[in-house]
Design an enzyme around this catalytic site. Structure first.
Site, PDB file in Angstrom:
ATOM      1  N   ASP A 105      44.605  33.508  30.421  1.00  0.00           N
ATOM      2  CA  ASP A 105      44.138  34.506  31.385  1.00  0.00           C
ATOM      3  C   ASP A 105      44.364  35.907  30.814  1.00  0.00           C
ATOM      4  OD1 ASP A 105      43.364  35.833  33.684  1.00  0.00           O
ATOM      5  OD2 ASP A 105      44.573  34.608  35.031  1.00  0.00           O
ATOM      6  N   ASP A 106      43.274  36.616  30.525  1.00  0.00           N
ATOM      7  CA  ASP A 106      43.354  37.990  29.985  1.00  0.00           C
ATOM      8  C   ASP A 106      43.996  38.027  28.600  1.00  0.00           C
ATOM      9  OD1 ASP A 106      42.334  38.697  32.443  1.00  0.00           O
ATOM     10  OD2 ASP A 106      44.000  39.993  33.026  1.00  0.00           O
ATOM     11  N   CYS A 150      37.971  37.293  35.746  1.00  0.00           N
ATOM     12  CA  CYS A 150      38.554  36.000  36.110  1.00  0.00           C
ATOM     13  C   CYS A 150      37.670  35.005  36.860  1.00  0.00           C
ATOM     14  CB  CYS A 150      39.808  36.239  36.940  1.00  0.00           C
ATOM     15  SG  CYS A 150      41.034  37.292  36.159  1.00  0.00           S
ATOM     16  N   LYS A 165      46.091  27.817  37.733  1.00  0.00           N
ATOM     17  CA  LYS A 165      45.336  28.763  38.558  1.00  0.00           C
ATOM     18  C   LYS A 165      43.980  28.189  38.957  1.00  0.00           C
ATOM     19  CE  LYS A 165      43.221  33.377  38.053  1.00  0.00           C
ATOM     20  NZ  LYS A 165      43.308  34.653  37.327  1.00  0.00           N
ATOM     21  N   HIS A 205      41.645  29.725  41.928  1.00  0.00           N
ATOM     22  CA  HIS A 205      40.870  30.966  42.117  1.00  0.00           C
ATOM     23  C   HIS A 205      39.425  30.716  42.534  1.00  0.00           C
ATOM     24  CE1 HIS A 205      40.466  35.420  40.629  1.00  0.00           C
ATOM     25  NE2 HIS A 205      40.545  35.317  41.942  1.00  0.00           N
ATOM     26  N   HIS A 234      48.164  37.124  32.034  1.00  0.00           N
ATOM     27  CA  HIS A 234      47.771  38.036  33.110  1.00  0.00           C
ATOM     28  C   HIS A 234      49.017  38.618  33.771  1.00  0.00           C
ATOM     29  CE1 HIS A 234      46.018  39.422  36.896  1.00  0.00           C
ATOM     30  NE2 HIS A 234      44.812  39.115  36.474  1.00  0.00           N
ATOM     31  N   ASP A 236      39.727  33.372  29.677  1.00  0.00           N
ATOM     32  CA  ASP A 236      38.685  33.561  30.695  1.00  0.00           C
ATOM     33  C   ASP A 236      37.896  34.839  30.473  1.00  0.00           C
ATOM     34  OD1 ASP A 236      40.804  35.247  31.381  1.00  0.00           O
ATOM     35  OD2 ASP A 236      40.628  34.889  33.537  1.00  0.00           O
ATOM     36  N   ASN A 237      38.443  35.767  29.712  1.00  0.00           N
ATOM     37  CA  ASN A 237      37.778  37.033  29.360  1.00  0.00           C
ATOM     38  C   ASN A 237      38.640  37.704  28.308  1.00  0.00           C
ATOM     39  OD1 ASN A 237      38.884  37.466  32.556  1.00  0.00           O
ATOM     40  ND2 ASN A 237      39.858  38.750  30.998  1.00  0.00           N
ATOM     41  N   LYS A 267      38.559  43.433  28.907  1.00  0.00           N
ATOM     42  CA  LYS A 267      38.240  42.834  30.202  1.00  0.00           C
ATOM     43  C   LYS A 267      37.330  43.750  31.017  1.00  0.00           C
ATOM     44  CE  LYS A 267      40.535  41.062  34.369  1.00  0.00           C
ATOM     45  NZ  LYS A 267      41.851  40.759  35.020  1.00  0.00           N
TER      46      LYS A 267
END
Length: 500
Positions: free
Chosen positions: A34-35, A74, A130, A132, A235, A293-294, A318
């Protein structure tokens, strides 16, 4: 031998053969960070942050030099990954907020996840980490194709168990944002973890807890499995064990030291899962994908402190349409099917993970069409063509957008929260992969060619159907405020009943 006995023997051989074929199907794991910054893993060149377990997977599998996600942040990125479809096809272009009592706030129910498709093929399916993609009953992972769930439904979570609580002020009480909604509290960031539909134990650093549970899932699965391991690391909030932070004292900035420690913990956790595969005899025939994810965070208005990720050699991060926002760390590892030391240069998409799983595992192909490709023939060289004529990204009905072909890239990127319409940019991705020379005025024919591809793709999309998480939270709080005002107004008109 009598005919009946021979028929029975043939039937037994056939059933045995079918069973053997079924059990020969690979296991699948997709691990999402994540990130994570592009240059914050060893296999992409980092010498500051140590990721030996990921580097080992990359060296013995394939590194995708141009691996793209379908959105620059995300929730929408995860919607594309889990369905194998561009999320603009079904109107998910913002982050959902965690809203347990809203039966409309989540991944649209007509969309099939890779969990649905692999579950139908006899796989044991699980998601750890996660989610989401909706927090009310219809959107719970157990109702979206996953046999097993351990993690959190919201878009984020604190990393240490001592902050877990159901009760937290929804409005900030002090500081420069006093009186404004508390995003994390309204997002249920502090709620307990869940195991399936119940509250679950959480007594150690979160990344370690998720990794430990994933290793257990791998060991206990007695049939082909499909696991989605969705870390929230690295993240924010920036939180890590003290001893890991001290390991990175060679890094000058405190925030980046903590961020590095979070990645280090994730890498160790991935090692736990790989070790579990080896110990249970499943390593050779398990296909693992890893990606973010990014891109890593970048400073922007209101987020000036997010300066600790490294997306070099690319620009942006991001939320951006340039490479730093959407070209992410992306590898695959499968000893039985992918030659070690492979590097793949044609653009691939997160959509291809679902496409690959369904093709190799004989998953369900009914319902909304999968847009991802089975990457294995491309990786092995059986198919020498690019997997995609083009890869597309769209944010909120086209506020920002991008089209990437193997040779070129056309994009529109408006500065964060800017009012101006922005200007399209065009890049030669063969000779200028870092997007330093905008050639839009020099190549009108190329611009027109890519614009046509974009328009042909975009005509099958729908408008964004949801409120961005922060706006949703404000609207939800105002709903309750207005509801109470309405009830107070009715109460003010009350006249006492006179009893005789």
């Amino acid at each position: 031998m009598p005919i009946r006995s021979r028929l029975l023997a043939c039937l037994c051989v056939l059933l045995f053969s079918l069973s053997a074929v079924a059990e020969d199907r690979p296991n699948f794991i997709v691990i999402m960070a994540d990130d994570l910054g592009y240059n914050d893993v060893g296999f992409n060149g980092s010498e500051e942050i140590f990721t030996p377990r990921l580097d080992e997977l990359a060296a013995n599998g394939v590194i995708f030099n141009n691996g793209y996600v379908t959105h620059a942040y995300c929730g929408p990125s995860r919607a594309g990954l889990i369905t194998g479809r561009y999320q603009a096809r079904f109107g998910v272009e913002v982050n959902f907020t965690s809203s347990p009592f809203d039966i409309h706030q989540g991944l649209p129910l007509e969309q099939k996840t890779f969990g649905n498709r692999m579950q139908a093929a006899g796989y044991r399916t699980g998601i750890i980490g996660k989610w989401h993609l909706g927090a009310s009953y219809p959107f719970h992972p157990n109702n979206r194709g996953f046999d097993y769930f351990y993690g959190f439904l919201s878009g984020g979570h604190d990393y240490f168990p001592d902050t877990v609580t159901y009760i937290h002020p929804l409005i900030q009480e002090s500081g420069k944002n006093a009186g404004k909604p508390h995003y994390s509290a309204n997002e249920t960031t502090y709620w307990p973890l869940m195991r399936n539909e119940n509250a679950a134990e959480f007594d150690e650093y979160l990344t370690t807890a998720l990794s430990r549970d994933a290793a257990k899932f791998v060991k206990e699965s007695d049939k082909p499995f499909c696991l989605y391991l969705a870390y929230n690391a690295p993240h924010g909030p920036l939180q890590a064990p003290k001893e890991l932070i001290e390991k990175y004292n060679h890094i000058e900035g405190k925030k980046r030291r903590v961020y590095a420690a979070m990645i280090d913990s994730m890498d160790s956790g991935i090692g736990m899962v790989v070790d579990a595969l080896k110990e249970s005899g499943k390593y050779e025939n398990t296909l693992i994908f890893f990606l973010s994810d990014n891109g890593g965070v970048q400073p922007k208005p209101g987020y000036e402190g997010e300066d600790y990720a490294d997306n070099s050699p690319y620009r942006g991060g991001k939320g951006s349409m340039v490479e730093g926002g959407t070209n992410v760390p992306f590898i695959a590892h499968w000893p039985k099917g992918i030659p070690a030391g492979t590097v793949y240069d044609y653009p691939v998409s997160a959509l291809d993970i679902t496409g690959t799983f369904v093709a190799l595992g004989d998953g369900d192909t009914s319902g909304p069409p999968i847009e991802g490709k089975n990457l294995i023939p491309y990786i092995t060289g059986e198919n020498t063509e690019p997997p995609h004529e083009a890869i597309f990204l769209r944010m909120v009905d086209g506020v920002n957008w991008m089209i990437r072909t193997p040779e070129a890239k056309l994009l529109l990127e408006r500065p964060f929260q800017a009012k101006d319409e922005g200007k399209p940019e065009l890049y030669d991705m063969v000779n200028d992969p870092y997007e330093t020379n905008n050639i839009i005025d020099e190549q009108p024919e190329l611009r027109a060619e890519l614009a046509k591809l974009w328009n042909d793709w975009n005509k099958d999309n729908v408008g964004n159907r949801f409120l961005q998480a922060g706006n949703y939270q404000k609207t939800r709080l105002k709903f309750y405020e207005d509801l109470q005002k309405e009830q107070d107004a009715k109460a003010a008109k009350y006249k006492p009943i006179v009893v005789e």
